[in-house]
Design a protein around this motif. Structure first.
Motif, short mmCIF file in Angstrom:
data_model
loop_
_atom_site.label_atom_id
_atom_site.label_comp_id
_atom_site.label_asym_id
_atom_site.label_seq_id
_atom_site.Cartn_x
_atom_site.Cartn_y
_atom_site.Cartn_z
N ASP A 403 0.83 -1.20 0.00
CA ASP A 403 0.00 0.00 0.00
C ASP A 403 0.86 1.24 0.00
O ASP A 403 2.02 1.22 0.43
CB ASP A 403 -0.92 -0.01 1.21
N LEU A 404 0.26 2.31 -0.47
CA LEU A 404 0.99 3.57 -0.53
C LEU A 404 1.14 4.18 0.85
O LEU A 404 0.28 4.01 1.71
CB LEU A 404 0.24 4.56 -1.42
N LYS A 405 2.23 4.86 1.01
CA LYS A 405 2.38 5.66 2.23
C LYS A 405 2.75 7.07 1.79
O LYS A 405 3.70 7.28 1.05
CB LYS A 405 3.50 5.10 3.10
N GLY A 408 3.59 9.59 5.94
CA GLY A 408 3.28 8.76 7.09
C GLY A 408 1.85 8.25 7.12
O GLY A 408 1.44 7.58 8.06
N PHE A 409 1.11 8.56 6.09
CA PHE A 409 -0.29 8.11 6.04
C PHE A 409 -0.35 6.83 5.23
O PHE A 409 -0.02 6.83 4.05
CB PHE A 409 -1.11 9.22 5.38
N ASN A 410 -0.71 5.74 5.87
CA ASN A 410 -0.76 4.47 5.16
C ASN A 410 -2.14 4.27 4.55
O ASN A 410 -3.15 4.23 5.26
CB ASN A 410 -0.43 3.33 6.12
N PHE A 411 -2.16 4.16 3.24
CA PHE A 411 -3.45 4.04 2.55
C PHE A 411 -4.12 2.70 2.81
O PHE A 411 -5.30 2.53 2.53
CB PHE A 411 -3.27 4.24 1.05
N ASN A 413 -4.54 1.20 5.72
CA ASN A 413 -5.24 1.07 7.00
C ASN A 413 -6.46 1.97 7.05
O ASN A 413 -6.45 3.06 6.49
CB ASN A 413 -4.30 1.47 8.14
N HIS A 415 -8.83 4.70 8.57
CA HIS A 415 -8.54 5.87 9.38
C HIS A 415 -9.84 6.46 9.86
O HIS A 415 -10.85 6.41 9.15
CB HIS A 415 -7.78 6.91 8.55
N ARG A 424 -9.70 1.28 3.42
CA ARG A 424 -8.60 1.30 2.46
C ARG A 424 -9.03 1.94 1.14
O ARG A 424 -8.37 2.84 0.62
CB ARG A 424 -8.12 -0.13 2.24
N ASN A 427 -9.60 5.61 1.21
CA ASN A 427 -8.35 6.38 1.15
C ASN A 427 -7.91 6.57 -0.30
O ASN A 427 -7.58 7.67 -0.72
CB ASN A 427 -7.24 5.65 1.91
N HIS A 496 -1.64 0.22 -7.22
CA HIS A 496 -1.69 0.06 -5.77
C HIS A 496 -3.08 -0.31 -5.30
O HIS A 496 -3.24 -1.07 -4.35
CB HIS A 496 -1.23 1.36 -5.09
#
Lengths: 610, 309, 290
Positions: A403-405, A408-411, A413, A415, A424, A427, A496
């Motif tokens: 997944d893209l980050k 610091g934002f992980n796509f 997970n 949120h 996911r 995002n 992705h």
């Protein structure tokens, strides 16, 4: 907003002796009453039970409130009632019928009739016979028929657009669904009121669209399509869409902002990430279609291998994603770098393909791009280390793309954002909205500039454009390369989103989007040369096979036939670009430049093509 | 088996098939400047027409001597009807429309024809077996099959009768006139619509001949066979100079030989070991197309048709 | 002729052959600054071929064409950039663009904002767009079409389409304007108005070369007239000189020529102007013909 006074106006209820009448012999007053009564009865019938068992999806067994498809009947019945009341000149509703024509009444009545009878028949067929209908179902069937009968007894068109329906059936039908040539201008509104209207319409649009995506079963989606098609058509013939597009033209920036606000709001309305997944796929598809629209719609270059550029972007992103199955598994680019690499790779291929062919007639480009699309598919299939160099892992593709980050934002997970949980896909959806915004911006800015004008000039008349000093090859190559790199950009995200890239989606034709045939169909169906057209076309073409399982097998057949029929009868697509429309139809009418419209009016009275 | 003469023969055979299909592209293009994208699918319907005759009309065990001519007729009827129908109902109404319109129509037609066959022809979603002529003849350096002999004879007969037709017959001369200048031809009393229909019909006929040869040679047909064959035949037409009937055949042969040689020998070139073989043949064919467009856009026998940029 | 002016356009020994056919044979021809020059000749005399040699559509087989001392580049768009603008015999506007947009397209060579600047919309871009629009509006004002800026070109009446085509050509800020039969299909009043317009253009300091059939129009308008017959320059001089020349009268009224080069040439031109292939050859034919 019409400034007519009390009692029915002469143009609506001219004496029955002289006025033209519909095919059903009923006095106009009675017909109108029938419409109103029928509309109200249809509304009421949705509160009854239509069937005895909840086996039919949506549970139509409940007394007291509507459910499932009944809501759609309710909506259509409500519209019929409102339009009928407007035709009675009820204060506060007159704005619904600025031109005072009967066509919207007929169309909403057909919509209500269509969705109700579709439901009744679906119940009867799926559950095995008419016995499965409760009395409420029968009532609904009869109630929804009444407005239709009433509308058919009304004269087809208003006094302004003439009476002559003496021609054949074709002319009569045309007269029935024609939009009046002149829509009285609305009272000027102040800026805030205008913006309020635009906001309300955007919200409504989001609601309608969300409902469509969230439909859970095929019957509901068909019913939804029936209602939406007839409702939009009715609003169009009433002249309300024209009025709205004037508002939009006056508040372009605001509308665009609202549009994106609505697009961003979509995932917050979803509880199930599955629908966000549909949303993100539509966005990818729509973005690529919009990129293709630069090439096809603006510059007039038919690119039949466009999806290969999406593929180039996707494979490039996959290769540098850090996936352990990538040939360069050690390499992991940050997203911005991967996106740029994907774009650059697509750009290189675009130039490689475009440079030799764009000097030649357009037909060559079509066939060479078709060939390129095929080469791409063959090449990625073969580059598995066995029958070719080891790059793409062959038919198995490159799985496990991380997944893209971003910052610091992980796509990958979920949120939480202000009480909403974004999964996911939500995002990625938001990321795609951003990318679509970029593409829309590129499209509109490029179209309205020196380069955009030279694209259109080249498309219109290459010889004359060259005589004006335009280097045709150069500007065509720019359009082609720009289209390619935008597709590459969309491809990097799509790699992705889907976790893996495989060769199958990147071919000329397949039963699910995106493939080059679907992309072209989205652009052509939606309307070449417009921004909204390809997005609408993409949404439709994505949702149709997604929602209607039974179509899956026949969808390509349907699209093939649809393309032929579209080119024959409405080559400008659903949302017509004014320019395109004139190009395709020799209307001979003078345009009225001081009232620009966003959506063109269909040239119902003229024949397409030659 | 993999000797150079054998490869050349294979290329020549493949190329004649391309050439026969390319005639359809080139004739239509020469007269109405339209690339009939759906021509590959017309070829495919021809194959299924012929298959229908063999599998559903002729009694089992009919000798191939009797079956092949009847299959040719069946295939020709279907392909010509599809070609003429496409002209009449899809292309003709768009003759005055912007260029993009007939091209998009052609795409639609191509999809629709494929899907009609896939959905409605029994068993056509997978490859269907076609009677093949497999008896081999050893001619010293090369070995060929009966199907190859059929193909070569068919190609020669078709080309020479077409040449005779175009050169000698009244209609053939009218075609040339229409190709030169449709408006003037019309003023001279030539029914250009009829000429266009004839061009489509000849294209369909030749495609059907190619389709039967294809079936006899490879022993199976499927609904997608027209896509690649059509693309390559178009390449052949461009290679030879689109609009030129001899060019189409020449282009086909050159393309066929180039493709065969490439797939046979390109892996001998250092650095390209993995790019040989049948799976890369199509890639080389298209590279050839791009190369030709770059170096000689008018094709081997064509006049210049390129736009000046 | 009377005053010494600098040549804008100079053609020397221009010969154009198509296969075995010589459409234009060693023509010398000059247009000076501030001049209106006419080029006349019977149908098929090679006027259009010669014209195409001037616009970069054809490269002369022999001889050279120079504009302000430099040899013309062989591409039409470069010729326009160099400073020669043209109109077309059968009007070729961008029919589905507005009047203003048509003229803005004409500004193409005098602006340089590319894709990036269009996307970024910096101040430079806005300034250039604004300047272009102002200039275009001036030109529309000049030809009298300012009020119709937002109309689609296709909806203009015939006479106005001609004017718009001239405005579009002027937008490229040419030093020489080539008019290909500007009064074809016009009534006497419209012709008169066009005459005024051409004078006004000349007064702006732009040299004008007119190709025409209408002799009266030419003789009223032009400082100098050249007559092309059978691909060769027959006479050149002031209106009076040309009008008095017997050979011109004979060429116009007299016997049609054997082996008239005209037919082939007109066919060529027709083919070139169908838009499909603006090239010297007709689109390739069935293998037969050659």
């Amino acid at each position: 907003m019409t400034d007519t006074t009390k009692t029915p106006t002469p143009e609506n209820t001219a004496p029955a002796t002289t006025a033209p009448r519909g095919p059903l012999p009923l006095p106009t007053a009675a017909a109108r009453a029938l419409l109103l009564a029928g509309g109200l009865a249809t509304l009421a019938s949705t509160f009854l039970a239509w069937t005895w068992t909840s086996e039919f999806p949506g549970d139509l067994t409940v007394y007291g409130y509507p459910g499932g498809l009944q809501w759609l009947t309710f909506t259509a019945g409500l519209l019929t009632t409102l339009f009928t009341l407007a035709s009675y000149q009820v204060r506060g509703l007159r704005w619904l019928l600025p031109a005072g024509n009967n066509t919207p009444l007929l169309l909403t009545a057909v919509g209500a009739f269509g969705v109700t009878w579709f439901t009744i028949l679906a119940i009867a067929i799926e559950l095995g016979g008419l016995v499965n209908l409760e009395p409420g179902g029968w009532i609904a069937a009869v109630a929804s028929l009444l407005p239709l009968l009433g509308a058919l007894a009304l004269p087809p068109a208003t006094a302004t657009s003439g009476t002559g329906s003496t021609g054949g059936t074709k002319e009569t039908i045309k007269a029935y669904v024609a939009k009046p040539e002149h829509i009285p201008a609305a009272q000027p509104l102040n800026g805030w009121a205008q913006r309020l209207i635009i906001t309300a319409v955007t919200a409504l649009g989001l609601a309608v669209f969300t409902y469509g995506i969230d439909t859970e079963y095929g019957e509901l989606f068909i019913g939804y399509l029936i209602v939406v098609v007839f409702a939009v058509w009715a609003l169009h013939t009433a002249g309300l869409l024209d009025r709205f597009s004037r508002l939009v033209a006056a508040n372009r920036g605001f509308t665009l902002a609202m549009g994106f606000a609505a697009a961003i709001a979509f995932p917050f309305t979803q509880t199930d990430d599955h629908y966000a997944n549909i949303g993100v796929n539509i966005l990818i598809f729509g973005t690529v279609a919009l990129g293709l629209n630069i090439v096809v719609g603006l510059a007039g270059l038919l690119d039949l291998g466009y999806v290969a550029f999406l593929g180039v972007g996707a494979y490039t992103a996959a290769l540098v994603s850090g996936s352990e199955f990538s040939k360069f598994s050690g390499v992991q680019f940050p997203f911005w770098a991967a996106a740029l690499t994907g774009m650059a790779a697509s750009l290189v291929f675009g130039v490689l393909i475009g440079a030799p062919t764009l000097r030649l007639r357009g037909d060559y480009l079509a066939i060479v791009t078709l060939g390129f699309g095929e080469i791409f598919r063959i090449a990625v299939n073969n580059m598995d280390g066995q029958s070719g160099p080891d790059v793409t892992n062959g038919p198995n593709g490159i799985p496990s793309i991380p997944d893209l980050k971003l910052f610091g934002f992980n796509f990958g997970n979920p949120h939480d954002l202000g009480g909403f949980t974004l999964g996911r896909f939500a995002n990625y959806y938001l990321l795609m909205v951003l990318i679509m915004a970029i593409v829309v911006l590129v499209y509109t800015r490029a179209a309205d500039s020196r380069i955009g004008r030279s694209w259109i000039a080249i498309r219109e008349d290459e010889t004359a454009a060259t005589a004006m000093g335009i280097n045709g090859f150069r500007v065509k190559l720019i359009a082609f390369a720009l289209g390619a790199s935008l597709a590459g950009l969309a491809g990097t995200v799509s790699a992705h989103v889907t976790y893996s890239v495989v060769p199958t989606p990147y071919q000329f034709a397949g039963s699910t989007p995106p493939n080059s045939a679907f992309l072209l169909a989205a652009v052509v169906l939606g309307g070449m040369g417009t921004v909204a057209g390809p997005l609408l076309g993409a949404a439709l073409l994505y949702l149709l096979p997604e929602k209607l399982d039974f179509l899956q097998d026949k969808s390509l057949l349907a699209f093939g036939i649809a393309l032929i029929l579209l080119m024959r009868f409405r080559p400008e697509g659903i949302i017509a670009n004014r320019r395109r429309q004139l190009e395709f139809h020799e209307t001979g009418q003078l345009d009225i430049p001081d009232t620009p419209t966003l959506t063109g009016e269909p040239a119902v009275t003229t024949k397409a093509g030659a | 088996m993999n000797t150079l003469p054998q490869q050349l023969a294979n290329g020549l055979l493949l190329g004649s098939m391309y050439g026969l299909i390319a005639i359809g592209y080139t004739m239509v293009y020469g007269i109405v400047q339209l690339i009939n994208f759906a021509h590959g699918e017309i070829f495919m319907t021809g194959a299924f027409g012929a298959l229908t005759v063999y599998a559903y009309i002729l009694p089992h065990g009919t000798s191939m001597w009797a079956a092949v001519p009847l299959m040719l007729i069946g295939g020709a009827i279907v392909a010509v009807l599809v070609a003429v129908g496409a002209e009449r109902f899809a292309y003709r109404p768009l003759r005055q429309a912007p260029r993009l319109a007939p091209l998009i129509t052609a795409i639609g037609l191509s999809l629709a024809l494929q899907e009609v066959v896939r959905n409605f022809y029994p068993g056509a979603d997978k490859a269907r077996s076609f009677p093949s002529l497999d008896t081999t003849h050893d001619l010293g350096a090369v070995t060929i099959k009966d199907a190859d002999i059929f193909l070569i004879i068919a190609a020669i007969v078709c080309m020479s009768s077409l040449a005779y037709f175009v050169r000698k017959s009244r209609t053939g001369r009218a075609m040339q006139a229409t190709a030169q200048d449709p408006d003037t031809a019309q003023l001279m009393g030539i029914d250009t619509n009829r000429i266009i229909v004839i061009a489509f019909a000849i294209g369909g006929l030749f495609a059907a001949v190619a389709a039967v040869s294809y079936g006899l040679k490879y022993g199976n047909v499927d609904y997608r066979m027209g896509f690649l064959m059509g693309l390559k035949a178009f390449t052949a037409a461009v290679l030879g100079g689109i609009g030129n009937i001899y060019g189409a055949m020449l282009g086909g042969v050159v393309l066929g030989i180039a493709e065969t040689l490439a797939s046979a020998y390109i892996n001998n070139i250092p650095g390209m070991q993995q790019l040989g073989g049948q799976s890369w043949a199509n890639v080389w064919a298209f590279c050839l197309l791009i190369l030709v467009l770059l170096l000689r856009p008018q094709g081997l026998l064509g006049e210049r048709v390129a736009d000046r940029a | 002729m009377t005053t010494m002016t600098t040549p804008v356009l100079q053609a020397s020994g221009v010969t154009m052959r198509f296969g075995g056919l010589t459409a234009v044979r060693s023509v010398d021809f000059t247009v000076n600054t501030g001049e209106i020059v006419g080029l006349i000749g019977p149908n098929g005399a090679g006027k259009t071929t010669f014209f195409n040699c001037l616009t970069g559509l054809y490269v002369p087989t022999e001889g050279t064409v120079t504009y302000k001392g430099t040899v013309l580049p062989p591409k039409p768009h470069l010729v326009t950039k160099a400073g020669i603008a043209r109109t077309f015999q059968n009007i070729r506007l961008f029919a589905n663009m507005t009047v203003l947009e048509n003229v803005l397209v004409g500004r193409h060579t005098r602006t340089k904002e590319g894709l990036w600047s269009a996307l970024l919309r910096g101040p430079g871009f806005r300034k250039a767009e604004k300047a272009s629009e102002e200039r275009a509006m001036e030109l529309l004002d000049f030809v009298g079409l300012a009020a119709k800026r937002d109309h689609l070109a296709r909806n203009l009446p015939y006479g106005e389409q001609r004017k718009l085509e001239i405005a579009r050509a002027l937008a490229s800020e040419p030093g020489l304007l080539l008019l290909d039969e500007p009064t074809a299909g016009m009534n006497p009043q419209e012709t008169r108005a066009t005459e005024e317009l051409v004078f006004a253009i000349r007064d702006k300091g732009i040299a004008v070369l007119v190709i025409e059939h209408d002799m009266r129009f030419i003789f009223n308008l032009c400082d100098r007239v050249a007559v092309l017959v059978q691909g060769e320059k027959l006479v050149e001089g002031t209106s009076d000189v040309v009008q008095a020349d017997e050979r011109v009268v004979a060429a116009y009224l007299g016997e049609p020529f054997e082996g008239d080069p005209g037919t082939a040439e007109t066919a060529d031109v027709a083919a070139a102007e169908t838009g499909a292939a603006p090239q010297s050859s007709t689109t390739s034919t069935k293998g037969e013909a050659q």
